[in-house]
Design an enzyme around this catalytic site. Structure first.
Site, PDB file in Angstrom:
ATOM      1  N   HIS A   1      -8.736 -13.180   6.289  1.00 48.87           N
ATOM      2  CA  HIS A   1      -8.673 -12.370   5.481  1.00 48.87           C
ATOM      3  C   HIS A   1      -7.372 -11.074   5.703  1.00 48.87           C
ATOM      4  CE1 HIS A   1     -11.899  -8.461   5.786  1.00 48.87           C
ATOM      5  NE2 HIS A   1     -12.287  -9.585   4.935  1.00 48.87           N
TER       6      HIS A   1
ATOM      7  N   LYS B   1      -5.022  -9.558   3.041  1.00 46.42           N
ATOM      8  CA  LYS B   1      -5.018  -9.366   1.812  1.00 46.42           C
ATOM      9  C   LYS B   1      -3.880  -8.372   2.235  1.00 46.42           C
ATOM     10  CE  LYS B   1      -9.665  -8.320   1.841  1.00 46.42           C
ATOM     11  NZ  LYS B   1      -9.912  -9.142   3.034  1.00 46.42           N
TER      12      LYS B   1
ATOM     13  N   ASP C   1       9.465  -8.966  -4.834  1.00 46.60           N
ATOM     14  CA  ASP C   1      10.999  -9.060  -5.044  1.00 46.60           C
ATOM     15  C   ASP C   1      11.605  -7.978  -3.305  1.00 46.60           C
ATOM     16  OD1 ASP C   1      11.119  -9.730  -7.993  1.00 46.60           O
ATOM     17  OD2 ASP C   1      11.409  -7.532  -8.603  1.00 46.60           O
TER      18      ASP C   1
ATOM     19  N   HIS D   1     -16.461  -0.517   0.763  1.00 41.60           N
ATOM     20  CA  HIS D   1     -15.608  -1.922   1.828  1.00 41.60           C
ATOM     21  C   HIS D   1     -14.083  -1.081   2.304  1.00 41.60           C
ATOM     22  CE1 HIS D   1     -13.879  -5.260   1.106  1.00 41.60           C
ATOM     23  NE2 HIS D   1     -14.827  -6.410   1.389  1.00 41.60           N
TER      24      HIS D   1
ATOM     25  N   LYS E   1     -11.623  -0.004   5.038  1.00 44.85           N
ATOM     26  CA  LYS E   1     -11.439   0.172   6.590  1.00 44.85           C
ATOM     27  C   LYS E   1     -10.476   0.989   6.839  1.00 44.85           C
ATOM     28  CE  LYS E   1     -12.007  -4.474   4.178  1.00 44.85           C
ATOM     29  NZ  LYS E   1     -13.328  -4.708   4.493  1.00 44.85           N
TER      30      LYS E   1
ATOM     31  N   ASP F   1      -6.645  11.554  15.345  1.00 47.72           N
ATOM     32  CA  ASP F   1      -6.242  13.089  16.261  1.00 47.72           C
ATOM     33  C   ASP F   1      -5.628  14.188  14.834  1.00 47.72           C
ATOM     34  OD1 ASP F   1      -7.326  12.741  19.070  1.00 47.72           O
ATOM     35  OD2 ASP F   1      -4.863  12.780  19.509  1.00 47.72           O
TER      36      ASP F   1
END
Length: 522
Positions: A178, A180, A185, A418, A420, A425
């Site tokens: 999952h 991404k 460079d 979508h 996450k 704090d």
């Protein structure tokens, strides 16, 4: 050579054919990759020069041990950042994604990778095989470029209709990569929640995803590069040529022509033009990006997790809890697929009992794209509310009079959360691919950053104070314990006593799913 399907047959032969296909699947094995080449990332300390190194190197050197962070909130900026950075690459592109769509933005980015390889940039593209439907020919064509290599993670040996593979190898294929990330460079990387596809970049008139990425330079980029190598060289990463047949020359000519003609497509033109005029593109081209230089830690699962061999202490969930430390005042959590399980409810309740304010935003049933996940979440709403947890459910945006930048140049008939992220704090924040659900915790591999940035953490908190009450339902319990939703989208609070904007059949379907023993798969 790929495993392919049997020829079509009349309806009277189909039961027999299905049995034959299942038998063929059982004999369809992954190829031997013992002679696969091992390669390694370009690191920031490598001597080779590049435009990005000349621009970012002095900034990183003046902030030793820290990383420059820039949030990519809008869909256009997120796409623009990827396109401009790919076009700026001079040495290497290390690209890792769960989903890559065969659509406008997917093909624009795929063409950009082709162009990079042809100008001498080494391109390594690692994709989860479950999320590349319809792309085999185009991936094989990219893989044929001398400077490009494509690998498929945890692949399906049977290519014609890959879901059939679940019938004979469910325990392995149910686990996915999952992660991404896009690293250019060895100098800058983009990571977060977005996959590659029109719904993630606002290039759609259907439901678009409201998401969050960060562009990061500096110290942590080498950690991302090293982690990419760990996946690239893992036993689950298979060279594309071992699985996919190269298309014949005539078909390659057709695909090449389609790439050349993309700019003539009206929708592609509209999107490319919108990207070219985006604020972030101008800053990128002028070298005026305003990075915040702060401590950043990479958290990533061991790729052996998809084989069920990762040690528990290495899992992302444990690392996130460790690095975010014990909350003292507040936890603000945003997760599109939120299935806390009984243990999660207990943990949140314990925090609330200690005086920690816990707020959670997830998708309403009307906005989710995975009804089964909502079924897994819904049964925990009452216990969470009883424990003092504040719950919000994102509405599906359908009012054309209300605008969100995330909808992109085409507008959108709706949006679905979508992103996450976890903020603790008002001081530190996680941004990545991890959903607060059993699948992210136990089955899929995940990647993200723990960032010590009061600026970003407080921005997340302000969203709960200002934007979220307008764009999401606030849940509560009546005196008799019945669930209700407060809708403030019109300005005045309006109380709803049933699942909002949901048909009876969809609600019945979710209730049916909630009875099934599937929580561990969600």
């Amino acid at each position: 050579m790929q495993c392919t399907a049997a020829p079509r047959a009349g309806w009277w032969l189909r039961p027999t054919l299905i049995l034959m296909m299942i038998a063929a699947l059982a004999g369809c094995r992954l190829p031997d990759i013992d002679d696969r080449e091992v390669s390694h990332a370009v690191l920031s300390s490598d001597p080779a020069d590049s435009l990005l190194k000349r621009h970012l190197g002095p900034m990183a050197a003046s902030h030793p041990g820290r990383s420059g962070v820039l949030p990519l909130l809008g869909s256009l900026d997120a796409f623009a950042a990827r396109m401009v950075l790919i076009n700026s690459a001079e040495q290497s592109l290390d690209v890792q994604y769960y989903i890559w769509r065969d659509d406008i933005t997917g093909n624009l980015l795929l063409r950009a990778l082709h162009d990079a390889a042809r100008r001498g940039v080494r391109v390594r593209l690692l994709l989860d095989d479950n999320g590349v439907t319809g792309l085999d020919e185009k991936l094989a064509m990219l893989n044929a470029e001398p400077n490009a290599e494509v690998r498929l993670f945890n692949p399906f040996p049977f290519r014609t209709f890959k879901p059939l593979g679940f019938l004979v190898d469910f325990s392995r294929l149910n686990r996915r990569m999952h992660n991404k990330s896009l690293t250019i460079d060895g100098q800058v990387t983009i990571a977060g929640g977005r996959n590659v596809g029109d719904e993630y970049f606002g290039a759609t008139q259907g439901v678009a995803f409201a998401d969050l990425d960060v562009m990061v330079a500096g110290a942590v980029v080498d950690d991302v590069s090293t982690d990419f190598d760990r996946y690239w060289n893992s036993p689950s990463a298979y060279p594309a040529e071992a699985l996919i047949d190269s298309p014949p020359p005539a078909r390659i000519a057709e695909l090449e022509a389609a790439y050349r003609h993309m700019d003539a497509d009206v929708r592609a033109q509209t999107y490319v033009s919108a990207v070219a005029t985006s604020h972030l593109t101008r800053l990128l081209m002028a070298g005026q990006l305003d990075f915040e230089w702060v401590p950043v830690r990479l958290v990533s699962d061991d790729p052996a997790k998809v084989l069920g061999k990762a040690p528990p202490e290495s899992l992302v969930l444990n690392r996130i809890v460790e690095l975010l430390e014990q909350p003292r005042q507040s936890v603000d959590l945003i997760s599109p697929y939120f299935v806390p399980t009984e243990k999660g409810v207990e943990a949140f309740a314990a925090l609330a009992a200690q005086g920690v304010a816990v707020r959670v935003l997830t998708n309403a049933l009307e906005a989710t794209d995975v009804a089964a996940v909502h079924a897994g979440y819904a049964k925990y709403r009452e216990p969470l509310l009883e424990a003092g947890i504040a719950l919000y459910e994102m509405q599906r945006e359908s009012d054309p009079g209300r605008t969100r930048e995330k909808a992109g140049p085409f507008g959108s008939s709706g949006s679905s959360l979508h992103a996450k992220t976890f903020s603790v704090d008002g001081e530190r924040i996680f941004v990545g691919s991890f959903n607060f659900d059993p699948r992210s915790a136990r089955l899929n591999t995940e990647l993200g950053f723990v960032i010590k940035s009061p600026k970003l953490a407080r921005a997340a908190a302000r969203s709960f104070d200002e934007n979220i009450p307008r764009d999401a339902y606030e849940l509560g319990l009546d005196e008799d314990g019945d669930l209700h939703w407060i809708d403030r989208s019109s300005g005045e609070p309006h109380k709803l006593t049933r699942e909002p904007a949901t048909s009876w059949w969809r609600l019945a379907y979710v209730r049916f799913l909630s009875l099934l023993p599937i929580e561990g798969l969600l």
